[in-house]
Design an enzyme around this catalytic site. Structure first.
Site, PDB file in Angstrom:
ATOM      1  N   ALA A 106      37.212 -15.160   5.179  1.00  0.00           N
ATOM      2  CA  ALA A 106      38.418 -15.422   5.968  1.00  0.00           C
ATOM      3  C   ALA A 106      38.312 -14.787   7.343  1.00  0.00           C
ATOM      4  O   ALA A 106      37.612 -13.787   7.529  1.00  0.00           O
ATOM      5  CB  ALA A 106      39.661 -14.875   5.254  1.00  0.00           C
ATOM      6  N   THR A 155      40.298 -12.497   9.372  1.00  0.00           N
ATOM      7  CA  THR A 155      41.344 -11.545   8.996  1.00  0.00           C
ATOM      8  C   THR A 155      41.988 -10.829  10.178  1.00  0.00           C
ATOM      9  O   THR A 155      42.910 -10.036   9.983  1.00  0.00           O
ATOM     10  CB  THR A 155      40.776 -10.487   8.033  1.00  0.00           C
ATOM     11  OG1 THR A 155      39.680  -9.817   8.662  1.00  0.00           O
ATOM     12  CG2 THR A 155      40.299 -11.131   6.727  1.00  0.00           C
ATOM     13  N   TYR A 205      47.623 -16.846  12.825  1.00  0.00           N
ATOM     14  CA  TYR A 205      46.943 -16.461  11.597  1.00  0.00           C
ATOM     15  C   TYR A 205      47.630 -17.095  10.389  1.00  0.00           C
ATOM     16  O   TYR A 205      46.973 -17.702   9.534  1.00  0.00           O
ATOM     17  CB  TYR A 205      46.933 -14.940  11.456  1.00  0.00           C
ATOM     18  CG  TYR A 205      46.478 -14.478  10.083  1.00  0.00           C
ATOM     19  CD1 TYR A 205      45.126 -14.440   9.766  1.00  0.00           C
ATOM     20  CD2 TYR A 205      47.397 -14.093   9.107  1.00  0.00           C
ATOM     21  CE1 TYR A 205      44.703 -14.034   8.504  1.00  0.00           C
ATOM     22  CE2 TYR A 205      46.981 -13.688   7.850  1.00  0.00           C
ATOM     23  CZ  TYR A 205      45.642 -13.656   7.553  1.00  0.00           C
ATOM     24  OH  TYR A 205      45.234 -13.260   6.309  1.00  0.00           O
TER      25      TYR A 205
END
Length: 284
Positions: A60, A62, A125
């Site tokens: 991912a 992050t 995000y």
């Protein structure tokens, strides 16, 4: 059972590989340096040769604030990259477990979010993580579990407790926001829950919420970290408005499950285990 883990060098990936091996399973672990999930061709080739029964995508983007500066980069990994993993896993008969986030919610609720609650991410995000959920569901419609978790911390990488311990050793006083509420989740506990889900006779399809037990603010979390460390440092409250960040965080993002999800220990127990691990490493 054969596990394939992407993002295997991260906090959760390391703990998951260890948990799966300790349970007697075979593990093929791909760190980001070995497999960039944004490269669809590379993902297909890696999974085709792995003989996977389950593919757990721990890879991912992050960097929550960094996603505001590079929306396309975050989407390439968290959105399209997640789809690449699910597509390849489905093509070769493997079940996909994909990790998502509490940041898909807007934080306006004042009781824990469950799987059926409406999503409304506030940040780039969060939108990239929601895009990943949609990609996984589209690419492996009958063979996926999306696990939303929150506030991950573990001994295998940078995390909130590590930051607080470092700052507390350098300063006499810390200010930490007390108006963001959530569920800290120890990656060691989450890893065992993922192994449990993967090895069920019929893994639950769709979305599951799996987060640490208990609910607290970042301030309460930091205060406990300092208290159990024995470091002399005063932890004081402040508001999010006093410490603005590029990405908007949900004010409340506690997670609970209305489905048959594994129940994790309280975050305080996770913190105790984290501290024991970090002390053991320091003593070597």
């Amino acid at each position: 059972m054969q596990f394939v883990i992407t993002g295997a060098a991260g906090m959760l990936g390391q703990d998951l590989a260890a948990a799966a091996k300790s349970a007697g399973h075979d593990v093929v672990a791909f760190a980001r340096a070995e497999l960039d999930i944004a490269d669809g061709t590379a993902v297909t080739e890696a999974i085709r040769g792995a003989g996977a029964d389950v593919v757990v995508n721990c890879a991912a983007w992050t960097d929550v604030d960094g996603a505001e500066r590079d929306k396309d980069g975050a989407l390439a990994v968290n959105g399209a990259g997640a789809g690449n993993v699910a597509r390849a896993a489905s093509a070769y008969g493997a079940w996909t477990i994909h990790l998502s986030s509490d940041y898909v919610f807007d934080g306006t609720k004042r009781s824990p979010y469950v799987e059926s609650d409406a999503v409304r991410p506030l940040s780039s995000y969060g939108r990239s993580k929601l895009a990943g959920e949609c990609e996984v569901a589209a690419e492996a419609p009958e063979r996926h579990t999306i696990v939303r978790s929150s506030w991950l911390f573990g001994a295998g990488g940078p995390c909130f407790p590590a930051t607080i311990l470092r700052l507390a050793a350098e300063r006499d006083e810390l200010k930490v926001v007390d108006d963001q509420i959530g569920c800290p989740t120890f990656t060691g506990h989450l890893a065992h829950a993922l192994v449990d889900l993967a090895t069920r006779q019929s893994p639950p399809a769709g979305i599951l919420h799996v987060a640490g037990g208990g609910i607290c603010s970042w301030y309460e979390f930091a205060r406990e970290i300092v208290a159990v460390s024995g470091v002399s440092c005063e932890v004081r409250t402040c508001t999010t408005a006093e410490m603005p960040r590029p990405a908007t965080r949900p004010a409340y993002s506690a997670l609970r499950s209305e489905r048959d999800a594994p129940v994790l220990p309280d975050w305080q127990r996770g913190l105790a285990e984290y501290m024991a691990l970090t002390r053991a490493v320091s003593a070597r």
